[in-house]
Design a protein around this motif. Structure first.
Motif, short mmCIF file in Angstrom:
data_model
loop_
_atom_site.label_atom_id
_atom_site.label_comp_id
_atom_site.label_asym_id
_atom_site.label_seq_id
_atom_site.Cartn_x
_atom_site.Cartn_y
_atom_site.Cartn_z
N GLU A 41 43.83 38.99 28.33
CA GLU A 41 44.52 38.36 29.46
C GLU A 41 45.87 39.03 29.74
N ASN A 42 45.95 40.32 29.48
CA ASN A 42 47.17 41.08 29.79
C ASN A 42 47.18 41.36 31.29
N ALA A 43 48.00 40.61 32.01
CA ALA A 43 48.00 40.68 33.48
C ALA A 43 48.36 42.07 33.99
N LYS A 44 49.32 42.73 33.33
CA LYS A 44 49.73 44.05 33.79
C LYS A 44 48.59 45.06 33.66
N TYR A 47 46.03 44.33 36.33
CA TYR A 47 46.55 44.83 37.61
C TYR A 47 46.36 46.34 37.73
N ALA A 69 44.69 39.29 37.94
CA ALA A 69 46.06 39.58 37.51
C ALA A 69 47.04 38.60 38.15
N GLU A 70 46.84 38.35 39.44
CA GLU A 70 47.72 37.43 40.16
C GLU A 70 47.60 36.02 39.61
N LEU A 72 46.80 35.19 36.55
CA LEU A 72 47.38 35.15 35.21
C LEU A 72 48.91 35.17 35.24
N ASP A 73 49.48 35.85 36.22
CA ASP A 73 50.93 35.98 36.30
C ASP A 73 51.38 35.97 37.76
N ALA A 74 51.75 34.78 38.22
CA ALA A 74 52.14 34.62 39.63
C ALA A 74 53.40 35.39 39.98
N SER A 75 54.16 35.83 38.96
CA SER A 75 55.39 36.57 39.24
C SER A 75 55.11 38.04 39.58
N MET A 76 53.86 38.47 39.44
CA MET A 76 53.50 39.87 39.75
C MET A 76 53.30 40.00 41.26
#
Length: 195
Positions: A41-44, A47, A69-70, A72-76
């Motif tokens: 689950e590594n969003a980067k 992505y 990716a989005e 998992l991490d909305a800040s990306m």
């Protein structure tokens, strides 16, 4: 006691970036797959997988990964922008606009907001508004040089298309040359092989 020779997730991420920068998408993908075996689950990493799959023309896979990716991490926010851009180049204009609504929380002067406005004007053949928004976005973007290069390419083509439409406004059969959507596909969808 023997030394641990296994590559760590940060090492694998840096190796994938290095491979991608050196036009080796196959190696970059291998490193990312290794990383995701360790941290699924590594969003980067997800992505980056999406960006690489888009680069090699695997658009459906890329869209799925960018969505993941989005989620998992909305800040990306760059993942959100790239997802919308990929949807736009695939002709899913309404879905792209919906995806990009999330960027509005960044404020109207943010580069990604200006870029998305410019791209949405482009597909409507609103070249003046497109050029203004992309110009402002490039000036505001101090965090992603590669994205500025892509947007500069689209901006240059939009200026050319505007001149062409102004010169032959009522010429029959010229619609395809001046279509913002066709321009987008040519300028971005099939030339993003450098990153």
């Amino acid at each position: 006691m023997g030394a641990n020779t296994a590559l760590t997730p940060p090492e694998l991420l840096h190796l994938s970036l290095h491979a991608s920068a050196n036009d080796q998408p196959d190696k970059a993908l291998q490193h990312l797959k290794q990383l995701l075996d360790i941290e699924p689950e590594n969003a980067k990493a997800i992505y980056m997988m999406g960006a690489l799959h888009a680069e090699i023309g695997m658009y459906e896979q890329a869209i799925e990964e960018l969505r993941q990716a989005e989620a998992l991490d909305a800040s990306m926010v760059t993942a959100t922008f790239q997802l919308g851009l990929l949807l736009l180049t695939q002709g899913n204009i309404e879905e792209a606009a919906f995806t990009w609504e999330k960027l509005d929380t960044l404020g109207g002067d943010h580069a990604l907001v200006l870029f998305k406005k410019g791209m949405l004007h482009l597909v409507k053949d609103e070249f003046d508004e497109c050029i203004s928004a992309l110009d402002s976005g490039i000036a505001a973007n101090d965090f992603n040089d590669d994205l500025n290069s892509d947007m500069q390419r689209v901006l240059n083509d939009a200026r050319t298309a505007r001149e062409r439409t102004q010169g032959v406004e009522n010429a029959p059969g010229d619609e395809s040359q001046s279509s913002g959507h066709s321009l987008l596909l040519n300028a971005y969808g099939h030339e993003d092989t450098e990153h």
